[in-house]
Enzyme design. Structure first.
Site, PDB file in Angstrom:
ATOM      1  CG  HIS A   1      -4.737   2.032  -2.707  1.00 41.27           C
ATOM      2  ND1 HIS A   1      -5.014   2.307  -1.645  1.00 41.27           N
ATOM      3  CD2 HIS A   1      -4.429   0.590  -2.518  1.00 41.27           C
ATOM      4  CE1 HIS A   1      -5.038   1.549  -0.635  1.00 41.27           C
ATOM      5  NE2 HIS A   1      -4.484   0.330  -0.957  1.00 41.27           N
TER       6      HIS A   1
HETATM    7  C1  UD1 Z   1      -0.071  -2.589  -2.638  1.00 39.27           C
HETATM    8  C2  UD1 Z   1      -0.867  -3.754  -1.927  1.00 39.27           C
HETATM    9  C3  UD1 Z   1      -2.167  -3.426  -1.145  1.00 39.27           C
HETATM   10  C4  UD1 Z   1      -1.898  -2.039  -0.418  1.00 39.27           C
HETATM   11  C5  UD1 Z   1      -1.261  -0.861  -0.924  1.00 39.27           C
HETATM   12  C6  UD1 Z   1      -0.759  -0.056  -0.223  1.00 39.27           C
HETATM   13  C7  UD1 Z   1      -0.213  -6.086  -2.784  1.00 39.27           C
HETATM   14  C8  UD1 Z   1      -0.955  -7.140  -3.745  1.00 39.27           C
HETATM   15  N1  UD1 Z   1      -0.968  -4.842  -2.931  1.00 39.27           N
HETATM   16  O1  UD1 Z   1      -0.869  -2.128  -3.738  1.00 39.27           O
HETATM   17  O2  UD1 Z   1      -2.647  -4.420  -0.544  1.00 39.27           O
HETATM   18  O3  UD1 Z   1      -3.184  -1.510   0.068  1.00 39.27           O
HETATM   19  O4  UD1 Z   1      -0.104  -1.566  -1.493  1.00 39.27           O
HETATM   20  O5  UD1 Z   1      -0.598   1.343  -0.626  1.00 39.27           O
HETATM   21  O6  UD1 Z   1       0.698  -6.254  -2.265  1.00 39.27           O
HETATM   22  N2  UD1 Z   1       4.054   2.409  -7.723  1.00 39.27           N
HETATM   23  C9  UD1 Z   1       4.781   3.291  -7.958  1.00 39.27           C
HETATM   24  N3  UD1 Z   1       5.601   3.870  -6.863  1.00 39.27           N
HETATM   25  C10 UD1 Z   1       6.006   2.951  -5.826  1.00 39.27           C
HETATM   26  C11 UD1 Z   1       5.066   1.908  -5.594  1.00 39.27           C
HETATM   27  C12 UD1 Z   1       4.088   1.602  -6.783  1.00 39.27           C
HETATM   28  O7  UD1 Z   1       4.744   4.151  -8.959  1.00 39.27           O
HETATM   29  O8  UD1 Z   1       6.587   3.200  -4.772  1.00 39.27           O
HETATM   30  C13 UD1 Z   1       3.142   2.107  -9.004  1.00 39.27           C
HETATM   31  C14 UD1 Z   1       3.763   1.069  -9.943  1.00 39.27           C
HETATM   32  O9  UD1 Z   1       3.145   1.536 -11.241  1.00 39.27           O
HETATM   33  C15 UD1 Z   1       2.915  -0.320  -9.677  1.00 39.27           C
HETATM   34  C16 UD1 Z   1       1.727   0.344  -9.018  1.00 39.27           C
HETATM   35  O10 UD1 Z   1       1.919   1.535  -8.350  1.00 39.27           O
HETATM   36  O11 UD1 Z   1       2.735  -0.971 -10.700  1.00 39.27           O
HETATM   37  C17 UD1 Z   1       1.278  -0.942  -8.086  1.00 39.27           C
HETATM   38  O12 UD1 Z   1       1.881  -1.203  -7.003  1.00 39.27           O
HETATM   39  P1  UD1 Z   1       1.760  -2.433  -6.088  1.00 39.27           P
HETATM   40  O13 UD1 Z   1       2.813  -2.541  -4.849  1.00 39.27           O
HETATM   41  O14 UD1 Z   1       1.926  -3.594  -7.150  1.00 39.27           O
HETATM   42  O15 UD1 Z   1       0.394  -2.444  -5.533  1.00 39.27           O
HETATM   43  P2  UD1 Z   1      -0.102  -1.498  -4.909  1.00 39.27           P
HETATM   44  O16 UD1 Z   1      -1.437  -1.035  -5.724  1.00 39.27           O
HETATM   45  O17 UD1 Z   1       0.765  -0.300  -4.444  1.00 39.27           O
HETATM   46  N1  UDP Z   2      -0.939   7.293   4.344  1.00 32.05           N
HETATM   47  C1  UDP Z   2      -0.144   8.270   4.491  1.00 32.05           C
HETATM   48  N2  UDP Z   2      -0.353   9.288   3.355  1.00 32.05           N
HETATM   49  C2  UDP Z   2      -1.244   8.958   2.147  1.00 32.05           C
HETATM   50  C3  UDP Z   2      -2.075   8.076   2.311  1.00 32.05           C
HETATM   51  C4  UDP Z   2      -2.027   7.133   3.357  1.00 32.05           C
HETATM   52  O1  UDP Z   2       0.601   8.450   5.561  1.00 32.05           O
HETATM   53  O2  UDP Z   2      -1.059   9.856   1.353  1.00 32.05           O
HETATM   54  C5  UDP Z   2      -1.293   6.105   5.581  1.00 32.05           C
HETATM   55  C6  UDP Z   2      -2.529   6.113   6.283  1.00 32.05           C
HETATM   56  O3  UDP Z   2      -2.437   7.040   7.363  1.00 32.05           O
HETATM   57  C7  UDP Z   2      -2.398   4.860   6.824  1.00 32.05           C
HETATM   58  C8  UDP Z   2      -1.672   3.743   5.837  1.00 32.05           C
HETATM   59  O4  UDP Z   2      -1.013   4.881   4.950  1.00 32.05           O
HETATM   60  O5  UDP Z   2      -1.743   4.929   8.226  1.00 32.05           O
HETATM   61  C9  UDP Z   2      -2.546   3.195   4.735  1.00 32.05           C
HETATM   62  O6  UDP Z   2      -1.830   2.664   3.875  1.00 32.05           O
HETATM   63  P1  UDP Z   2      -2.743   2.333   2.196  1.00 32.05           P
HETATM   64  O7  UDP Z   2      -3.885   3.054   2.325  1.00 32.05           O
HETATM   65  O8  UDP Z   2      -1.574   2.756   1.338  1.00 32.05           O
HETATM   66  O9  UDP Z   2      -2.759   0.852   2.438  1.00 32.05           O
HETATM   67  P2  UDP Z   2      -3.774  -0.184   2.999  1.00 32.05           P
HETATM   68  O10 UDP Z   2      -4.038   0.013   4.450  1.00 32.05           O
HETATM   69  O11 UDP Z   2      -5.291  -0.065   1.956  1.00 32.05           O
HETATM   70  O12 UDP Z   2      -3.143  -1.555   2.765  1.00 32.05           O
END
Ligand code: UD1
Ligand code: UDP
Length: 373
Positions: free
Chosen positions: A216
């Site tokens: 992601h």
């Molecule tokens: C965010 C965090 C990242 C983290 C990740 C964990 C920031 C800058 N980034 O990235 O550090 O590793 O979460 O998963 O805070 N979206 C949905 N549904 C949701 C959430 C998001 O559809 O519930 C889609 C939307 O199109 C959105 C995109 O995902 O624009 C990105 O979401 P965003 O929260 O901006 O960043 P992540 O890539 O999720």
């Molecule tokens: N995770 C989960 N379901 C998924 C993917 C990740 O429960 O489909 C959990 C994973 O075990 C870990 C956390 O989400 O505890 C990690 O989150 P993510 O990778 O979204 O964020 P990051 O750690 O990169 O910020």
């Protein structure tokens, strides 16, 4: 210490917003509530992640109550999202006047809420402080640096965190090596996770090997060439092993935007599934032959499980997963990814150990810091 916490019962806000926050705050919430004469704890959810599978699933699996405040900020550009969180959380702070807020990790909700609180002279504790990738091109690195610079209590998961903070001139009285709180949740729920029937539900024969994928990071999925580089490697690896890929909503969106849906569908051993809940994901990790990821937390969880992890990034803010754990960094290059996977498939597997204080007692160590002796 720049702030002394007041004596008597303290109001504490625990901030969550995105998926990786929930498994970090759940153990802390439970530990604080054991001392209900000393703490009045509230759970604040910014709403940065809002899909059921990115949020509610975790409240259910981690047995957390509904948040006391839900700010419904949703998605947007960094500026929009950060501004919305700041505007909405400031109102809560002005109304509720907590004595301490605790933020976790490195997402936009972390830095936005910390800035709000510190400007109202409310002490901030940063859980997972001190981690550095030293790559300011990552939005998370900016969030880490900002949050650490203004927090009063820096709670580190590993001693590299302490070293980074000391090198940045943070006084040592502010730094507390408490350990890795994600491992508190993992240890609490791993037996329950073992019983998950996720493999049956996605029609994978549990006797067959598989590799687990998550992806992601904007640097991997927000440009077509980068994403193609990785998908081409998956295509090749899937000729030798099943790949299970619970796909992040950002990545789903990008695969559609770049017209790559057909390419992905054609890979017969690539099993694309929606994001899964916590128990199911722990089960998928513990039984995987290896993991391909760009996640932060999954580098740590795979080290705990002793499962080889190939991190598709040029750097990591979690170097201990490389020096002590099972993690290996792999450059964004199709051949490099294939080669590292093939090494594992041919039995060349990196062994690791579990770092200090990744022991299930991090929440206890943290709450002790805030109890008045
Ligand atoms: C965010 C965090 C990242 C983290 C990740 C964990 C920031 C800058 N980034 O990235 O550090 O590793 O979460 O998963 O805070 N979206 C949905 N549904 C949701 C959430 C998001 O559809 O519930 C889609 C939307 O199109 C959105 C995109 O995902 O624009 C990105 O979401 P965003 O929260 O901006 O960043 P992540 O890539 O999720
Ligand atoms: N995770 C989960 N379901 C998924 C993917 C990740 O429960 O489909 C959990 C994973 O075990 C870990 C956390 O989400 O505890 C990690 O989150 P993510 O990778 O979204 O964020 P990051 O750690 O990169 O910020």
């Amino acid at each position: 210490m720049s702030f002394k916490l007041k004596k008597g019962k303290k109001k504490v806000h625990l901030i969550v917003g995105a998926r990786p926050n929930f498994m970090k705050m759940a153990p802390l919430y439970k530990e604080f509530t054991k001392y209900d004469k000393e703490f009045d704890v509230k759970l604040i959810h910014t709403g940065q992640h809002y899909d059921e599978r990115m949020s509610k699933f975790f409240f259910d699996d981690l047995q957390m109550p509904k948040p006391d405040e839900y700010l419904e900020v949703g998605s947007g550009t960094h500026g929009q999202q950060t501004a919305k969180i700041m505007e909405r959380y400031e109102e809560v702070l002005l109304k509720d006047k907590p004595d301490l807020i605790i933020v976790a990790g490195d997402v936009n909700s972390t830095s936005a809420c910390a800035i709000d609180a510190v400007k109202l002279h409310i002490p901030v504790a940063h859980l997972e402080a001190g981690l550095r990738s030293f790559a300011r091109s990552m939005p998370e690195e900016i969030n880490r640096i900002l949050t650490d610079a203004i927090s009063d209590y820096l709670l580190t998961p590993s001693t590299d965190g302490d070293e980074n903070l000391l090198a940045e001139g943070v006084p040592k009285e502010k730094i507390f090596f408490v350990g890795n709180i994600m491992i508190d949740s993992l240890m609490q729920y791993q037996d329950r996770a073992k019983r998950s029937d996720i493999l049956n539900r996605i029609n994978i024969d549990p006797t067959q090997d598989y590799a687990l994928i998550t992806l992601h990071r904007p640097s991997n999925v927000d440009n077509k060439n980068g994403l193609l580089t990785i998908l081409n490697a998956f295509e090749e690896i899937s000729r030798s092993i099943n790949l299970i890929f619970p796909i992040h909503p950002r990545t789903t969106k990008q695969i559609q935007a770049f017209d790559l849906e057909d390419k992905v569908k054609k890979m017969k051993n690539l099993h694309l599934i929606p994001p899964v809940g916590y128990y199911d994901f722990l089960k998928l990790q513990m039984d995987a032959k290896f993991i391909l990821t760009d996640s932060g937390g999954i580098q740590e969880e795979s080290t705990y499980f002793g499962v080889p992890c190939l991190t598709l990034r040029p750097n990591t803010e979690r170097p201990i997963t490389i020096t002590e754990g099972t993690n290996i960094l792999v450059k964004l290059n199709t051949n490099d990814i294939i080669n590292e996977a093939q090494k594992i498939l041919s039995g060349n597997i990196k062994k690791g150990s579990i770092p200090k204080y990744w022991d299930g007692n991090t929440a206890k160590r943290i709450v002790e810091i805030f109890r008045v002796k």
